[in-house]
Write a protein that holds these residues in place. Structure first.
Motif, short mmCIF file in Angstrom:
data_model
loop_
_atom_site.label_atom_id
_atom_site.label_comp_id
_atom_site.label_asym_id
_atom_site.label_seq_id
_atom_site.Cartn_x
_atom_site.Cartn_y
_atom_site.Cartn_z
N CYS A 1 -3.07 -0.93 -2.46
CA CYS A 1 -3.91 0.24 -2.68
C CYS A 1 -3.09 1.52 -2.58
CB CYS A 1 -5.06 0.30 -1.66
SG CYS A 1 -6.36 -0.92 -1.96
N ASN B 1 0.84 -1.21 0.00
CA ASN B 1 0.00 0.00 0.00
C ASN B 1 0.86 1.25 0.00
OD1 ASN B 1 -2.55 -1.36 0.25
ND2 ASN B 1 -2.11 -1.67 2.43
N THR C 1 -6.18 -4.26 4.01
CA THR C 1 -6.09 -3.51 2.74
C THR C 1 -4.76 -3.83 2.09
OG1 THR C 1 -7.49 -1.72 3.55
CG2 THR C 1 -5.99 -1.19 1.74
N ILE D 1 -10.26 -4.24 1.29
CA ILE D 1 -10.18 -3.89 -0.13
C ILE D 1 -8.77 -4.15 -0.66
CG2 ILE D 1 -11.97 -2.11 0.08
CD1 ILE D 1 -9.72 -0.01 -0.06
N SER D 2 -8.68 -4.18 -1.99
CA SER D 2 -7.38 -4.35 -2.64
C SER D 2 -7.42 -3.74 -4.02
CB SER D 2 -7.01 -5.84 -2.74
OG SER D 2 -7.97 -6.54 -3.52
N THR E 1 -10.19 2.42 5.36
CA THR E 1 -10.46 1.36 4.39
C THR E 1 -10.49 0.02 5.12
OG1 THR E 1 -8.12 1.00 3.86
CG2 THR E 1 -9.31 2.66 2.58
N ALA F 1 -5.94 2.05 7.44
CA ALA F 1 -6.12 0.95 6.49
C ALA F 1 -6.06 -0.39 7.23
CB ALA F 1 -5.05 1.00 5.41
#
Length: 484
Positions: free
Chosen positions: A317, A303, A314, A331-332, A328, A311
Protein backbone atom coordinates in the motif's frame (compact mmCIF):
# COMPACT_ATOMS: atom_id res chain seq x y z
CA UNK A 1 34.08 16.36 -8.52
CA UNK A 2 31.55 17.81 -10.97
CA UNK A 3 33.62 20.93 -11.52
CA UNK A 4 36.63 18.73 -12.27
CA UNK A 5 34.71 16.99 -15.05
CA UNK A 6 33.51 20.32 -16.46
CA UNK A 7 37.07 21.67 -16.39
CA UNK A 8 38.31 18.53 -18.15
CA UNK A 9 35.85 19.01 -20.99
CA UNK A 10 36.65 22.72 -21.13
CA UNK A 11 40.32 21.84 -21.62
CA UNK A 12 39.31 19.79 -24.68
CA UNK A 13 37.62 22.81 -26.20
CA UNK A 14 34.09 21.66 -25.43
CA UNK A 15 31.59 24.41 -24.80
CA UNK A 16 30.09 23.39 -21.46
CA UNK A 17 28.28 26.60 -20.50
CA UNK A 18 24.56 26.25 -21.12
CA UNK A 19 21.24 27.82 -20.21
CA UNK A 20 18.85 25.55 -18.30
CA UNK A 21 15.26 25.85 -19.52
CA UNK A 22 12.91 24.40 -16.92
CA UNK A 23 9.41 23.53 -18.13
CA UNK A 24 7.12 23.87 -15.11
CA UNK A 25 3.68 23.73 -16.70
CA UNK A 26 1.06 21.04 -16.23
CA UNK A 27 -1.39 20.24 -13.46
CA UNK A 28 -0.38 16.70 -12.41
CA UNK A 29 -3.96 15.45 -12.13
CA UNK A 30 -2.91 11.83 -11.54
CA UNK A 31 -1.35 12.91 -8.24
CA UNK A 32 -4.58 14.38 -6.87
CA UNK A 33 -5.40 15.24 -4.09
CA UNK A 34 -1.86 16.45 -3.35
CA UNK A 35 -1.43 18.03 -6.79
CA UNK A 36 -4.03 20.70 -7.64
CA UNK A 37 -4.44 22.99 -10.65
CA UNK A 38 -3.27 26.03 -8.67
CA UNK A 39 -0.59 24.06 -6.79
CA UNK A 40 0.60 21.26 -9.10
CA UNK A 41 3.13 18.54 -8.39
CA UNK A 42 6.21 20.38 -9.66
CA UNK A 43 5.88 22.83 -6.76
CA UNK A 44 5.44 20.14 -4.11
CA UNK A 45 8.02 18.41 -1.92
CA UNK A 46 7.09 14.74 -1.72
CA UNK A 47 10.27 13.64 0.00
CA UNK A 48 12.51 16.02 1.92
CA UNK A 49 12.58 19.81 1.92
CA UNK A 50 13.18 20.52 -1.78
CA UNK A 51 10.26 20.74 -4.16
CA UNK A 52 10.47 18.94 -7.48
CA UNK A 53 11.27 22.23 -9.22
CA UNK A 54 14.02 23.03 -6.74
CA UNK A 55 15.46 19.52 -6.99
CA UNK A 56 15.57 19.90 -10.79
CA UNK A 57 17.65 23.07 -10.50
CA UNK A 58 19.82 21.73 -7.68
CA UNK A 59 20.67 18.71 -9.84
CA UNK A 60 22.79 21.03 -12.00
CA UNK A 61 25.05 22.16 -9.16
CA UNK A 62 28.71 21.95 -10.17
CA UNK A 63 28.08 22.32 -13.89
CA UNK A 64 28.89 25.47 -15.82
CA UNK A 65 25.53 27.03 -16.55
CA UNK A 66 23.83 30.39 -16.56
CA UNK A 67 20.80 31.39 -14.50
CA UNK A 68 17.82 29.14 -15.35
CA UNK A 69 14.94 30.28 -17.54
CA UNK A 70 11.66 28.99 -16.14
CA UNK A 71 8.55 28.54 -18.29
CA UNK A 72 5.34 28.26 -16.30
CA UNK A 73 1.65 29.09 -16.26
CA UNK A 74 0.53 32.62 -15.38
CA UNK A 75 -1.39 31.22 -12.39
CA UNK A 76 1.79 29.73 -10.89
CA UNK A 77 4.08 32.74 -11.24
CA UNK A 78 4.33 33.62 -7.56
CA UNK A 79 4.87 30.00 -6.52
CA UNK A 80 7.69 29.75 -9.04
CA UNK A 81 9.23 33.08 -8.03
CA UNK A 82 9.17 32.22 -4.34
CA UNK A 83 10.77 28.82 -4.85
CA UNK A 84 13.50 30.35 -7.01
CA UNK A 85 14.01 33.06 -4.37
CA UNK A 86 14.53 30.36 -1.74
CA UNK A 87 17.38 29.03 -3.90
CA UNK A 88 18.99 32.45 -4.28
CA UNK A 89 17.76 32.89 -7.87
CA UNK A 90 15.65 36.04 -7.46
CA UNK A 91 16.97 37.42 -10.75
CA UNK A 92 16.06 34.36 -12.80
CA UNK A 93 13.79 34.87 -15.80
CA UNK A 94 10.26 33.44 -15.64
CA UNK A 95 8.45 33.21 -18.97
CA UNK A 96 4.69 33.12 -18.45
CA UNK A 97 2.42 31.09 -20.70
CA UNK A 98 -1.06 32.65 -20.80
CA UNK A 99 -2.36 29.26 -21.94
CA UNK A 100 -0.73 25.84 -22.21
CA UNK A 101 0.35 24.94 -25.75
CA UNK A 102 2.59 21.90 -25.07
CA UNK A 103 6.37 21.73 -25.17
CA UNK A 104 7.21 22.99 -28.68
CA UNK A 105 5.78 26.52 -28.20
CA UNK A 106 7.13 26.71 -24.63
CA UNK A 107 10.65 25.83 -25.78
CA UNK A 108 10.30 28.25 -28.69
CA UNK A 109 9.59 31.11 -26.28
CA UNK A 110 12.72 30.17 -24.33
CA UNK A 111 14.85 29.92 -27.48
CA UNK A 112 13.66 33.33 -28.72
CA UNK A 113 14.42 34.80 -25.30
CA UNK A 114 17.90 33.25 -25.26
CA UNK A 115 18.80 34.66 -28.70
CA UNK A 116 17.23 38.11 -28.33
CA UNK A 117 20.60 39.82 -27.76
CA UNK A 118 22.38 38.12 -30.63
CA UNK A 119 23.73 35.20 -28.58
CA UNK A 120 23.26 31.53 -29.47
CA UNK A 121 23.66 29.52 -26.26
CA UNK A 122 23.16 25.81 -25.78
CA UNK A 123 19.84 25.14 -24.07
CA UNK A 124 19.27 22.28 -21.65
CA UNK A 125 15.53 21.62 -21.58
CA UNK A 126 14.29 19.84 -18.45
CA UNK A 127 10.89 19.07 -16.98
CA UNK A 128 10.33 20.22 -13.41
CA UNK A 129 8.48 17.03 -12.46
CA UNK A 130 11.17 14.39 -13.05
CA UNK A 131 13.08 12.57 -10.33
CA UNK A 132 16.66 11.33 -10.79
CA UNK A 133 18.38 9.19 -8.18
CA UNK A 134 22.00 9.36 -9.44
CA UNK A 135 23.01 12.98 -10.00
CA UNK A 136 26.58 12.08 -10.95
CA UNK A 137 25.44 9.73 -13.74
CA UNK A 138 22.94 12.35 -14.91
CA UNK A 139 25.66 14.97 -15.19
CA UNK A 140 27.95 12.57 -17.05
CA UNK A 141 25.22 12.10 -19.67
CA UNK A 142 24.74 15.86 -19.91
CA UNK A 143 28.42 16.34 -20.62
CA UNK A 144 28.27 13.82 -23.47
CA UNK A 145 25.19 15.60 -24.79
CA UNK A 146 26.96 18.97 -24.62
CA UNK A 147 29.62 17.72 -27.01
CA UNK A 148 27.00 16.74 -29.58
CA UNK A 149 24.93 19.88 -29.08
CA UNK A 150 28.08 21.86 -29.72
CA UNK A 151 28.22 20.14 -33.15
CA UNK A 152 24.74 21.45 -34.01
CA UNK A 153 22.95 18.24 -33.12
CA UNK A 154 19.52 18.13 -31.48
CA UNK A 155 20.15 15.87 -28.50
CA UNK A 156 17.57 13.95 -26.50
CA UNK A 157 18.38 11.97 -23.37
CA UNK A 158 17.14 8.38 -23.69
CA UNK A 159 16.65 6.45 -20.47
CA UNK A 160 17.92 2.87 -20.34
CA UNK A 161 14.67 0.90 -19.79
CA UNK A 162 14.48 -1.43 -16.81
CA UNK A 163 10.92 -2.65 -17.29
CA UNK A 164 8.52 -2.88 -20.28
CA UNK A 165 6.66 0.35 -19.51
CA UNK A 166 3.68 1.05 -21.77
CA UNK A 167 3.23 4.60 -20.54
CA UNK A 168 6.43 5.96 -22.12
CA UNK A 169 7.45 6.62 -25.70
CA UNK A 170 10.57 4.83 -26.95
CA UNK A 171 13.57 5.81 -29.09
CA UNK A 172 15.35 3.29 -31.29
CA UNK A 173 19.12 3.69 -31.40
CA UNK A 174 20.70 4.25 -34.79
CA UNK A 175 24.31 4.60 -35.93
CA UNK A 176 26.75 5.18 -33.01
CA UNK A 177 28.49 8.56 -32.71
CA UNK A 178 31.71 7.58 -31.02
CA UNK A 179 31.52 7.38 -27.24
CA UNK A 180 28.90 10.08 -26.93
CA UNK A 181 25.63 8.70 -28.30
CA UNK A 182 23.72 7.46 -31.33
CA UNK A 183 21.77 8.83 -34.20
CA UNK A 184 18.02 8.43 -33.70
CA UNK A 185 16.67 5.62 -35.88
CA UNK A 186 13.05 6.37 -35.01
CA UNK A 187 10.68 7.55 -32.30
CA UNK A 188 8.04 5.05 -31.22
CA UNK A 189 4.63 5.84 -29.70
CA UNK A 190 3.65 4.30 -26.37
CA UNK A 191 3.66 0.57 -27.19
CA UNK A 192 1.51 -2.32 -26.03
CA UNK A 193 2.95 -4.71 -23.45
CA UNK A 194 4.26 -7.23 -26.00
CA UNK A 195 6.17 -4.64 -28.03
CA UNK A 196 7.45 -2.91 -24.91
CA UNK A 197 8.93 -6.21 -23.70
CA UNK A 198 10.54 -6.76 -27.11
CA UNK A 199 12.07 -3.27 -27.01
CA UNK A 200 13.56 -3.90 -23.56
CA UNK A 201 14.89 -7.32 -24.55
CA UNK A 202 16.58 -5.96 -27.70
CA UNK A 203 18.73 -3.42 -25.87
CA UNK A 204 18.33 -1.09 -28.86
CA UNK A 205 15.65 1.15 -27.39
CA UNK A 206 15.52 3.89 -24.78
CA UNK A 207 12.64 5.56 -22.98
CA UNK A 208 11.90 9.04 -24.30
CA UNK A 209 12.62 11.21 -21.26
CA UNK A 210 11.59 14.59 -22.68
CA UNK A 211 14.99 16.15 -21.85
CA UNK A 212 16.92 17.91 -24.62
CA UNK A 213 20.17 19.71 -25.43
CA UNK A 214 20.68 21.95 -28.48
CA UNK A 215 21.76 25.37 -29.58
CA UNK A 216 18.87 27.80 -29.46
CA UNK A 217 19.56 28.96 -33.01
CA UNK A 218 19.71 25.39 -34.35
CA UNK A 219 16.34 24.58 -32.80
CA UNK A 220 14.77 27.73 -34.25
CA UNK A 221 16.28 26.97 -37.66
CA UNK A 222 14.81 23.47 -37.71
CA UNK A 223 11.47 24.71 -36.40
CA UNK A 224 11.24 27.30 -39.17
CA UNK A 225 11.90 24.56 -41.71
CA UNK A 226 9.35 22.01 -40.47
CA UNK A 227 6.74 24.00 -38.48
CA UNK A 228 7.08 27.70 -39.42
CA UNK A 229 3.62 28.54 -38.09
CA UNK A 230 4.74 27.75 -34.52
CA UNK A 231 7.74 30.05 -34.82
CA UNK A 232 5.64 32.81 -36.40
CA UNK A 233 3.00 32.66 -33.64
CA UNK A 234 5.61 32.74 -30.86
CA UNK A 235 7.51 35.61 -32.48
CA UNK A 236 4.31 37.61 -32.88
CA UNK A 237 3.32 36.94 -29.26
CA UNK A 238 6.73 38.16 -28.06
CA UNK A 239 6.61 41.38 -30.06
CA UNK A 240 4.26 42.90 -27.51
CA UNK A 241 5.86 41.22 -24.49
CA UNK A 242 5.66 42.95 -21.12
CA UNK A 243 8.36 42.65 -18.47
CA UNK A 244 7.00 42.81 -14.91
CA UNK A 245 9.80 42.42 -12.35
CA UNK A 246 11.37 39.11 -13.49
CA UNK A 247 8.19 37.92 -15.21
CA UNK A 248 7.99 38.06 -19.01
CA UNK A 249 4.44 38.03 -20.42
CA UNK A 250 3.54 37.44 -24.06
CA UNK A 251 0.37 38.35 -25.92
CA UNK A 252 -2.33 35.91 -24.80
CA UNK A 253 -4.39 35.92 -27.99
CA UNK A 254 -1.42 35.51 -30.32
CA UNK A 255 0.17 32.78 -28.23
CA UNK A 256 -3.19 31.05 -27.94
CA UNK A 257 -3.30 30.80 -31.74
CA UNK A 258 -0.13 28.69 -31.70
CA UNK A 259 -0.60 24.96 -32.47
CA UNK A 260 -0.72 22.70 -29.42
CA UNK A 261 2.10 20.26 -30.17
CA UNK A 262 5.06 18.62 -28.46
CA UNK A 263 8.67 19.15 -29.50
CA UNK A 264 8.84 15.46 -30.47
CA UNK A 265 6.07 15.76 -33.05
CA UNK A 266 7.04 19.26 -34.19
CA UNK A 267 10.81 18.91 -34.58
CA UNK A 268 12.58 15.84 -33.24
CA UNK A 269 10.75 13.32 -35.45
CA UNK A 270 11.31 15.45 -38.57
CA UNK A 271 14.91 16.62 -38.25
CA UNK A 272 17.86 14.73 -39.68
CA UNK A 273 20.06 15.93 -36.81
CA UNK A 274 18.34 14.15 -33.91
CA UNK A 275 20.71 12.14 -31.69
CA UNK A 276 20.20 10.28 -28.45
CA UNK A 277 22.51 10.09 -25.44
CA UNK A 278 21.85 7.20 -23.07
CA UNK A 279 20.95 7.94 -19.46
CA UNK A 280 21.12 5.38 -16.65
CA UNK A 281 20.60 7.45 -13.54
CA UNK A 282 17.47 6.21 -11.79
CA UNK A 283 15.19 8.47 -13.82
CA UNK A 284 11.48 8.57 -13.02
CA UNK A 285 8.64 10.54 -14.56
CA UNK A 286 6.60 11.07 -11.39
CA UNK A 287 3.25 10.73 -13.10
CA UNK A 288 1.26 8.57 -10.68
CA UNK A 289 1.10 7.42 -7.07
CA UNK A 290 2.53 4.05 -8.14
CA UNK A 291 5.54 5.80 -9.67
CA UNK A 292 5.99 7.89 -6.53
CA UNK A 293 5.80 4.75 -4.41
CA UNK A 294 8.63 3.22 -6.46
CA UNK A 295 10.62 6.43 -6.07
CA UNK A 296 10.21 6.69 -2.29
CA UNK A 297 10.81 2.99 -1.68
CA UNK A 298 8.95 0.32 0.28
CA UNK A 299 9.33 -1.37 3.65
CA UNK A 300 9.42 -5.14 4.31
CA UNK A 301 5.65 -5.34 3.72
CA UNK A 302 6.01 -3.54 0.36
CA UNK A 303 4.35 -0.46 1.87
CA UNK A 304 5.27 3.19 1.31
CA UNK A 305 4.18 5.10 4.41
CA UNK A 306 4.56 8.86 4.74
CA UNK A 307 3.37 11.00 7.64
CA UNK A 308 1.47 9.87 10.75
CA UNK A 309 0.49 6.39 9.59
CA UNK A 310 -0.33 3.34 11.73
CA UNK A 311 -0.39 0.29 9.45
CA UNK A 312 -1.34 -3.18 10.73
CA UNK A 313 -1.78 -6.26 8.57
CA UNK A 314 -1.21 -3.97 5.57
CA UNK A 315 0.74 -4.94 2.45
CA UNK A 316 1.69 -3.32 -0.86
CA UNK A 317 0.00 0.00 0.00
CA UNK A 318 0.92 3.64 -0.49
CA UNK A 319 -0.32 5.73 2.46
CA UNK A 320 0.39 9.45 2.84
CA UNK A 321 -0.99 11.41 5.81
CA UNK A 322 -0.45 15.16 5.67
CA UNK A 323 -2.48 16.39 8.67
CA UNK A 324 -4.03 13.55 10.69
CA UNK A 325 -3.37 10.01 11.85
CA UNK A 326 -4.27 7.47 9.16
CA UNK A 327 -4.70 3.93 10.52
CA UNK A 328 -5.04 0.89 8.25
CA UNK A 329 -5.95 -2.69 9.11
CA UNK A 330 -6.21 -5.77 6.93
CA UNK A 331 -5.79 -4.12 3.53
CA UNK A 332 -3.53 -4.51 0.50
CA UNK A 333 -2.84 -2.94 -2.89
CA UNK A 334 -4.35 0.47 -2.04
CA UNK A 335 -3.37 4.10 -2.44
CA UNK A 336 -4.54 6.30 0.45
CA UNK A 337 -3.72 10.01 0.47
CA UNK A 338 -5.06 12.36 3.17
CA UNK A 339 -5.12 16.16 2.91
CA UNK A 340 -7.00 18.86 4.82
CA UNK A 341 -10.01 18.83 2.48
CA UNK A 342 -9.95 15.52 0.60
CA UNK A 343 -9.03 11.85 1.04
CA UNK A 344 -8.25 9.51 -1.83
CA UNK A 345 -8.70 5.76 -1.52
CA UNK A 346 -7.93 3.87 -4.74
CA UNK A 347 -6.77 0.45 -5.83
CA UNK A 348 -3.19 0.53 -7.08
CA UNK A 349 -4.31 -0.93 -10.42
CA UNK A 350 -6.39 2.24 -10.96
CA UNK A 351 -3.56 4.69 -10.18
CA UNK A 352 -3.38 5.87 -13.80
CA UNK A 353 -7.12 6.67 -13.81
CA UNK A 354 -7.25 9.18 -10.96
CA UNK A 355 -7.60 11.95 -13.52
CA UNK A 356 -11.21 10.78 -13.94
CA UNK A 357 -11.93 11.91 -10.37
CA UNK A 358 -10.59 15.37 -11.20
CA UNK A 359 -12.79 15.44 -14.30
CA UNK A 360 -15.85 14.59 -12.18
CA UNK A 361 -15.03 17.33 -9.65
CA UNK A 362 -14.88 19.82 -12.53
CA UNK A 363 -18.21 18.61 -13.93
CA UNK A 364 -19.85 18.97 -10.52
CA UNK A 365 -18.59 22.52 -10.12
CA UNK A 366 -16.54 21.69 -7.03
CA UNK A 367 -13.24 23.33 -6.10
CA UNK A 368 -11.18 20.51 -4.58
CA UNK A 369 -9.32 20.03 -7.88
CA UNK A 370 -8.32 23.71 -8.04
CA UNK A 371 -6.52 24.43 -4.79
CA UNK A 372 -5.82 23.18 -1.31
CA UNK A 373 -7.50 24.61 1.76
CA UNK A 374 -4.26 26.51 2.33
CA UNK A 375 -3.74 28.98 -0.54
CA UNK A 376 -0.38 30.63 -1.25
CA UNK A 377 0.04 34.24 -2.29
CA UNK A 378 3.17 36.32 -3.05
CA UNK A 379 2.90 37.86 0.44
CA UNK A 380 2.37 34.57 2.30
CA UNK A 381 -0.63 32.26 2.65
CA UNK A 382 -4.08 31.80 4.13
CA UNK A 383 -5.83 28.69 5.42
CA UNK A 384 -9.64 28.60 5.55
CA UNK A 385 -10.17 27.04 8.97
CA UNK A 386 -13.96 27.21 9.12
CA UNK A 387 -16.78 28.38 6.86
CA UNK A 388 -20.47 28.97 7.48
CA UNK A 389 -23.39 30.58 5.63
CA UNK A 390 -22.38 34.16 6.50
CA UNK A 391 -18.92 33.79 8.03
CA UNK A 392 -15.43 32.47 7.27
CA UNK A 393 -12.42 32.05 9.53
CA UNK A 394 -8.90 32.14 8.09
CA UNK A 395 -5.40 31.72 9.48
CA UNK A 396 -3.23 34.26 7.68
CA UNK A 397 0.58 34.19 7.45
CA UNK A 398 2.42 37.25 6.11
CA UNK A 399 6.12 36.98 5.30
CA UNK A 400 8.55 39.51 6.84
CA UNK A 401 8.52 42.74 4.82
CA UNK A 402 5.51 41.66 2.75
CA UNK A 403 2.32 43.68 2.24
CA UNK A 404 -1.15 42.77 1.04
CA UNK A 405 -2.79 45.05 -1.52
CA UNK A 406 -4.58 48.25 -0.54
CA UNK A 407 -8.16 47.10 -1.01
CA UNK A 408 -11.80 47.17 0.04
CA UNK A 409 -14.77 44.79 0.03
CA UNK A 410 -18.38 45.50 -0.94
CA UNK A 411 -20.00 42.61 0.91
CA UNK A 412 -17.96 41.66 3.97
CA UNK A 413 -16.47 43.06 7.15
CA UNK A 414 -13.31 41.64 8.73
CA UNK A 415 -11.97 41.27 12.25
CA UNK A 416 -8.22 40.66 12.58
CA UNK A 417 -6.51 39.19 15.67
CA UNK A 418 -2.69 39.06 15.81
CA UNK A 419 -1.35 35.75 17.14
CA UNK A 420 2.40 36.30 16.67
CA UNK A 421 4.52 39.03 15.10
CA UNK A 422 3.69 42.64 14.33
CA UNK A 423 1.08 44.01 11.92
CA UNK A 424 0.99 47.46 10.38
CA UNK A 425 -2.68 48.04 9.59
CA UNK A 426 -4.15 50.77 7.41
CA UNK A 427 -7.82 51.17 8.33
CA UNK A 428 -9.36 54.08 6.46
CA UNK A 429 -7.41 57.19 7.42
CA UNK A 430 -5.68 55.52 10.37
CA UNK A 431 -2.48 53.44 10.47
CA UNK A 432 -1.67 51.46 13.61
CA UNK A 433 0.80 48.82 14.79
CA UNK A 434 -0.71 45.72 16.35
CA UNK A 435 1.15 43.05 18.30
CA UNK A 436 0.23 39.75 19.92
CA UNK A 437 -3.38 39.50 21.20
CA UNK A 438 -4.37 42.89 19.75
CA UNK A 439 -7.15 43.19 17.17
CA UNK A 440 -8.83 45.55 14.72
CA UNK A 441 -12.23 45.71 12.97
CA UNK A 442 -12.49 46.55 9.23
CA UNK A 443 -16.04 47.68 8.27
CA UNK A 444 -17.70 46.88 4.94
CA UNK A 445 -16.45 49.28 2.23
CA UNK A 446 -13.47 50.50 4.28
CA UNK A 447 -10.15 51.03 2.46
CA UNK A 448 -7.55 48.91 4.26
CA UNK A 449 -4.14 47.23 3.99
CA UNK A 450 -2.02 44.81 6.00
CA UNK A 451 1.77 44.73 6.21
CA UNK A 452 4.39 42.83 8.20
CA UNK A 453 7.13 45.33 9.13
CA UNK A 454 8.94 42.82 11.32
CA UNK A 455 11.62 40.16 10.81
CA UNK A 456 9.50 37.14 11.80
CA UNK A 457 6.33 35.85 10.10
CA UNK A 458 3.09 37.55 11.09
CA UNK A 459 0.38 35.07 12.12
CA UNK A 460 -3.21 36.29 12.32
CA UNK A 461 -6.75 35.02 12.64
CA UNK A 462 -9.22 36.72 10.30
CA UNK A 463 -12.97 36.44 10.83
CA UNK A 464 -15.03 37.50 7.79
CA UNK A 465 -18.76 38.15 8.02
CA UNK A 466 -21.21 39.29 5.39
CA UNK A 467 -23.58 38.32 2.59
CA UNK A 468 -20.81 37.24 0.16
CA UNK A 469 -17.35 35.92 1.10
CA UNK A 470 -15.80 35.03 -2.27
CA UNK A 471 -12.21 35.95 -3.12
CA UNK A 472 -13.48 37.99 -6.08
CA UNK A 473 -14.98 40.55 -3.70
CA UNK A 474 -11.67 42.42 -3.63
CA UNK A 475 -11.24 45.87 -5.18
CA UNK A 476 -7.50 46.59 -5.35
CA UNK A 477 -6.26 50.19 -5.39
CA UNK A 478 -2.53 49.46 -5.04
CA UNK A 479 -0.55 46.23 -5.25
CA UNK A 480 3.23 45.80 -5.20
CA UNK A 481 2.91 42.44 -7.01
CA UNK A 482 1.16 43.82 -10.08
CA UNK A 483 -2.19 42.11 -9.48
CA UNK A 484 -5.42 43.73 -10.69
Amino acid sequence: MFLDRADRLQSKGVRTVFVPVILAGGSGTRLWPMSRMLYPKQFLAFDGEKTMLQATIERLNGLSHRSPVLVCNEEHRFLAAEQMRQMGLEGGTILLEPVGRNTAPAITLAALHATQNGEDPILLVLSADHAIADTAAFQESLERGLQLAGQDKLVTLGVLPKTPETGYGYIQLGEPLGEFGHKVARFVEKPDAENAQAYVNSGDYRWNSGMFLFRAGKYLQELERVRPEILAACRAARETKAVDMHFVRVDAELFGSCPNVSIDYAVMEKTGDAVVVSLDAGWCDVGSWSALSDLLGQDEQANTLKGDVLAKDTTNCFVMAKNRLVATLGISDLVIVETTDAILVAHKSKAQEIKSIVDTLKQQGRTEHLSHREVFRPWGSFDSIDTGERYQVKRITVKPGAKLSVQMHHHRAEHWVVVTGTARVTNGQDTVLLTENQSVYIPVGQLHALENPGVIPLEMIEVQSGSYLGEDDIVRFEDRYGRK
